[in-house]
Design an enzyme around this catalytic site. Sequence first.
Site, PDB file in Angstrom:
ATOM      1  N   HIS A 181      43.703  33.733  43.403  1.00  0.00           N
ATOM      2  CA  HIS A 181      43.459  35.208  43.743  1.00  0.00           C
ATOM      3  C   HIS A 181      43.627  35.981  43.983  1.00  0.00           C
ATOM      4  O   HIS A 181      43.563  37.079  43.400  1.00  0.00           O
ATOM      5  CB  HIS A 181      42.529  35.440  45.108  1.00  0.00           C
ATOM      6  CG  HIS A 181      41.152  36.396  44.919  1.00  0.00           C
ATOM      7  ND1 HIS A 181      40.319  36.319  45.431  1.00  0.00           N
ATOM      8  CD2 HIS A 181      40.600  36.899  43.516  1.00  0.00           C
ATOM      9  CE1 HIS A 181      39.614  37.299  45.361  1.00  0.00           C
ATOM     10  NE2 HIS A 181      40.001  37.915  44.097  1.00  0.00           N
TER      11      HIS A 181
ATOM     12  N   ASP B 164      34.029  36.735  48.937  1.00  0.00           N
ATOM     13  CA  ASP B 164      35.300  36.369  49.512  1.00  0.00           C
ATOM     14  C   ASP B 164      34.901  36.153  50.567  1.00  0.00           C
ATOM     15  O   ASP B 164      34.120  36.451  51.602  1.00  0.00           O
ATOM     16  CB  ASP B 164      36.566  36.784  48.756  1.00  0.00           C
ATOM     17  CG  ASP B 164      37.465  35.869  49.148  1.00  0.00           C
ATOM     18  OD1 ASP B 164      37.512  35.263  49.933  1.00  0.00           O
ATOM     19  OD2 ASP B 164      38.898  36.376  48.921  1.00  0.00           O
TER      20      ASP B 164
ATOM     21  N   HIS C 163      37.879  36.068  52.670  1.00  0.00           N
ATOM     22  CA  HIS C 163      38.580  36.657  52.930  1.00  0.00           C
ATOM     23  C   HIS C 163      38.849  37.828  52.601  1.00  0.00           C
ATOM     24  O   HIS C 163      37.429  38.284  51.716  1.00  0.00           O
ATOM     25  CB  HIS C 163      39.997  36.175  52.406  1.00  0.00           C
ATOM     26  CG  HIS C 163      39.860  34.121  53.018  1.00  0.00           C
ATOM     27  ND1 HIS C 163      39.617  33.530  52.216  1.00  0.00           N
ATOM     28  CD2 HIS C 163      40.561  33.603  54.482  1.00  0.00           C
ATOM     29  CE1 HIS C 163      39.741  32.680  52.858  1.00  0.00           C
ATOM     30  NE2 HIS C 163      40.187  32.692  53.999  1.00  0.00           N
TER      31      HIS C 163
ATOM     32  N   ASP D 219      41.509  39.759  52.035  1.00  0.00           N
ATOM     33  CA  ASP D 219      42.778  39.535  50.603  1.00  0.00           C
ATOM     34  C   ASP D 219      43.359  41.110  50.860  1.00  0.00           C
ATOM     35  O   ASP D 219      43.811  41.509  49.640  1.00  0.00           O
ATOM     36  CB  ASP D 219      42.291  38.910  49.085  1.00  0.00           C
ATOM     37  CG  ASP D 219      42.144  37.932  49.405  1.00  0.00           C
ATOM     38  OD1 ASP D 219      42.431  37.362  50.038  1.00  0.00           O
ATOM     39  OD2 ASP D 219      41.563  37.631  48.175  1.00  0.00           O
TER      40      ASP D 219
ATOM     41  N   HIS E 215      48.020  35.190  47.347  1.00  0.00           N
ATOM     42  CA  HIS E 215      46.612  35.676  46.798  1.00  0.00           C
ATOM     43  C   HIS E 215      45.567  36.336  48.046  1.00  0.00           C
ATOM     44  O   HIS E 215      44.654  35.946  47.685  1.00  0.00           O
ATOM     45  CB  HIS E 215      46.420  34.153  46.915  1.00  0.00           C
ATOM     46  CG  HIS E 215      45.821  32.651  47.560  1.00  0.00           C
ATOM     47  ND1 HIS E 215      44.794  32.134  47.769  1.00  0.00           N
ATOM     48  CD2 HIS E 215      46.568  32.891  49.128  1.00  0.00           C
ATOM     49  CE1 HIS E 215      45.048  31.460  48.634  1.00  0.00           C
ATOM     50  NE2 HIS E 215      45.833  31.563  49.489  1.00  0.00           N
TER      51      HIS E 215
ATOM     52  N   ASP F 114      35.363  35.269  44.336  1.00  0.00           N
ATOM     53  CA  ASP F 114      36.093  33.703  44.863  1.00  0.00           C
ATOM     54  C   ASP F 114      35.101  32.332  45.838  1.00  0.00           C
ATOM     55  O   ASP F 114      34.474  32.837  46.492  1.00  0.00           O
ATOM     56  CB  ASP F 114      37.290  33.624  46.333  1.00  0.00           C
ATOM     57  CG  ASP F 114      38.303  32.887  46.657  1.00  0.00           C
ATOM     58  OD1 ASP F 114      37.639  31.751  46.988  1.00  0.00           O
ATOM     59  OD2 ASP F 114      39.201  33.560  46.933  1.00  0.00           O
TER      60      ASP F 114
ATOM     61  N   ASP G 120      35.651  30.360  47.286  1.00  0.00           N
ATOM     62  CA  ASP G 120      35.152  30.120  48.973  1.00  0.00           C
ATOM     63  C   ASP G 120      34.466  31.086  49.182  1.00  0.00           C
ATOM     64  O   ASP G 120      34.051  31.162  51.420  1.00  0.00           O
ATOM     65  CB  ASP G 120      37.002  29.975  50.042  1.00  0.00           C
ATOM     66  CG  ASP G 120      37.532  31.102  50.024  1.00  0.00           C
ATOM     67  OD1 ASP G 120      37.306  32.409  49.664  1.00  0.00           O
ATOM     68  OD2 ASP G 120      39.001  31.167  49.791  1.00  0.00           O
TER      69      ASP G 120
ATOM     70  N   GLU H   1      39.550  30.502  42.589  1.00  0.00           N
ATOM     71  CA  GLU H   1      40.302  29.494  43.673  1.00  0.00           C
ATOM     72  C   GLU H   1      39.084  27.979  43.190  1.00  0.00           C
ATOM     73  O   GLU H   1      39.092  27.144  44.572  1.00  0.00           O
ATOM     74  CB  GLU H   1      40.301  29.943  44.659  1.00  0.00           C
ATOM     75  CG  GLU H   1      40.672  31.272  45.506  1.00  0.00           C
ATOM     76  CD  GLU H   1      42.419  30.676  45.525  1.00  0.00           C
ATOM     77  OE1 GLU H   1      42.382  29.640  45.304  1.00  0.00           O
ATOM     78  OE2 GLU H   1      42.985  31.679  45.990  1.00  0.00           O
TER      79      GLU H   1
END
Length: 302
Positions: A101, A124, A126, A128, A141, A229, A231, A274
């Site tokens: 990412h 996402d 997360h 980030d 990332h 992303d 994830d 990712e």
Amino acid sequence: MKFKKISIIGVPMDLGQTRRGVDMGPSAIRYAGIVERLERLSYEIEDLGDIEIDRAERSDEENIGNLRNLKAVAEANERLAAKVDQVIQSGTFPLVLGGDHSIAIGSLAGIGKHYLNLGVIWYDAHGDLNTAETSPSGNIHGMPLAVSLGIGDPRLTNIANYTPKVKPENIVMIGARSLDEGERKLIKEKGIQVFTMHEIDRLGMAKVMENAISYLQKRGTDGVHLSLDLDGLDPHDAPGVGTPVIGGISYRESHLAMEMLSEAGMITSCEFVEVNPILDEKNKTANVAVALMGSLFGEKLL
């Protein structure tokens, strides 16, 4: 979608984190049939190949001020920003395939100069939003959204020679369920709009997406970049990612989200990142990415 031509840009970057294999993500997504899928939707597809990545050996010398592989990551993102800039100038939709990412730094640098009031949807697990000071790992990332806000090392924030790339009030985060302390603080400080898994569970994905779309429309955005992303999805549906977090968005919820964005006609650029084939099961995650792109670009059952 107003665009009829899509330019695919692969970014085989694995230097923004420590798990090898994510550099093969663009190849896995191509192998899963992205070009053929979009061509069936009557788009003209131009695959521009991959951005060159400096394959410098990972070493302590490359970790500058708690930033892993800073020089190589910055150089790759400069190249990506220039390529995305060219694609947008040509009137074509940029579809960026990652890679980790950290490539969002270059994507947003190339995109941001073309819009006065760019919106960003960050799909996402997360935030980030880390910096060298707040990151527990030093992995870039985990920093691209902070960098794009102009927060972080100037070798990253000044890519494409301007900063910031996006305003905090023009960001919508969807699917967050793993935030570091520094990220939570920055979200509150900057007033970033976040729909966590709590909101998705409580309201349902349809209402979350209605709210997200309405929020960006009310902000008067003249373009919206989707940074997805894999994830963000639950690891059951997308196992081939480097930082999986259980309890994520389902495959079907993600399709609904992409379908609603397609109907809104607001996405002007996007990246899917990712995908790590080494950690995957029979290219399942790349296939999911391609299926979601199909929905985003207008694929319908009937």
